[in-house]
Design a protein around this motif. Structure first.
Motif, PDB file in Angstrom:
ATOM      1  N   ASN A  69       0.819  -1.200   0.000  1.00 11.50           N
ATOM      2  CA  ASN A  69       0.000   0.000   0.000  1.00 11.50           C
ATOM      3  C   ASN A  69       0.856   1.254   0.000  1.00 11.50           C
ATOM      4  O   ASN A  69       0.545   2.224  -0.698  1.00 11.50           O
ATOM      5  CB  ASN A  69      -0.969   0.014   1.181  1.00 11.50           C
ATOM      6  N   HIS A  72       1.761   1.856  -3.401  1.00 10.61           N
ATOM      7  CA  HIS A  72       0.627   2.377  -4.162  1.00 10.61           C
ATOM      8  C   HIS A  72       0.441   3.873  -3.918  1.00 10.61           C
ATOM      9  O   HIS A  72       0.051   4.612  -4.830  1.00 10.61           O
ATOM     10  CB  HIS A  72      -0.662   1.639  -3.805  1.00 10.61           C
ATOM     11  N   GLU A  75       2.429   5.999  -6.221  1.00 11.36           N
ATOM     12  CA  GLU A  75       2.133   5.885  -7.647  1.00 11.36           C
ATOM     13  C   GLU A  75       1.055   6.878  -8.078  1.00 11.36           C
ATOM     14  O   GLU A  75       1.343   8.037  -8.310  1.00 11.36           O
ATOM     15  CB  GLU A  75       1.744   4.431  -7.971  1.00 11.36           C
TER      16      GLU A  75
END
Length: 147
Positions: A69, A72, A75
């Motif tokens: 996570n 993520h 990103e």
């Protein structure tokens, strides 16, 4: 006086950006609080030249979820940051933009919690799609202000 009002509007729009960055740091902390003890328990030493991914795969899934996570959050949210800062520069001040920015932030926090705690893919996917809707609203507003 008008410049002060415009600046205050921009500051309000930056709040969800700062909130998501703060959340990212919470995830960073949570990742290491769980990962370092798990690495110690698994007797994992990081040696230069060895395949890092193979060693991390040996950790429990619940530990890896936090790191996944955190990655993520490095990103797609970068698009969110760029869009909101662009909207501030462009002088966007609509309630829709503010709602979309906060929606994106809150949906990403919810996505993080789902992934870090129980990692139900269907729920994560729904939250991801909804956060993209908020991102598209922000993009649409930026495009309408530019063209």
């Amino acid at each position: 006086m008008l410049e002060s009002v415009e600046l205050l509007k921009s500051v309000e729009l930056l709040k969800p950006v700062v909130a998501l960055i703060a959340w990212t740091m919470v995830m960073w902390f949570w990742m290491y609080v769980t990962r370092l003890p798990a690495m110690k328990a698994a007797k994992i030493d990081l040696i230069p030249g060895e395949v890092y991914e193979e060693k991390m795969a040996a950790l429990p899934a619940s530990v890896r979820w936090k790191a996944d996570n955190y990655n993520h959050l490095m990103e797609q949210p970068t698009l969110f940051y760029a869009l909101v800062i662009s909207l501030c520069i462009l002088g966007a001040d609509s309630q829709l933009v503010t709602i979309a920015a906060w929606s994106y932030t809150l949906l990403r926090v919810a996505h993080s919690l789902v992934q870090a705690v129980f990692n139900k893919i269907e729920i994560r996917f729904l939250l991801f799609v909804l956060s993209n809707v908020a991102l598209l609203v922000l993009l649409g507003n930026a495009v309408s202000l530019l063209f």
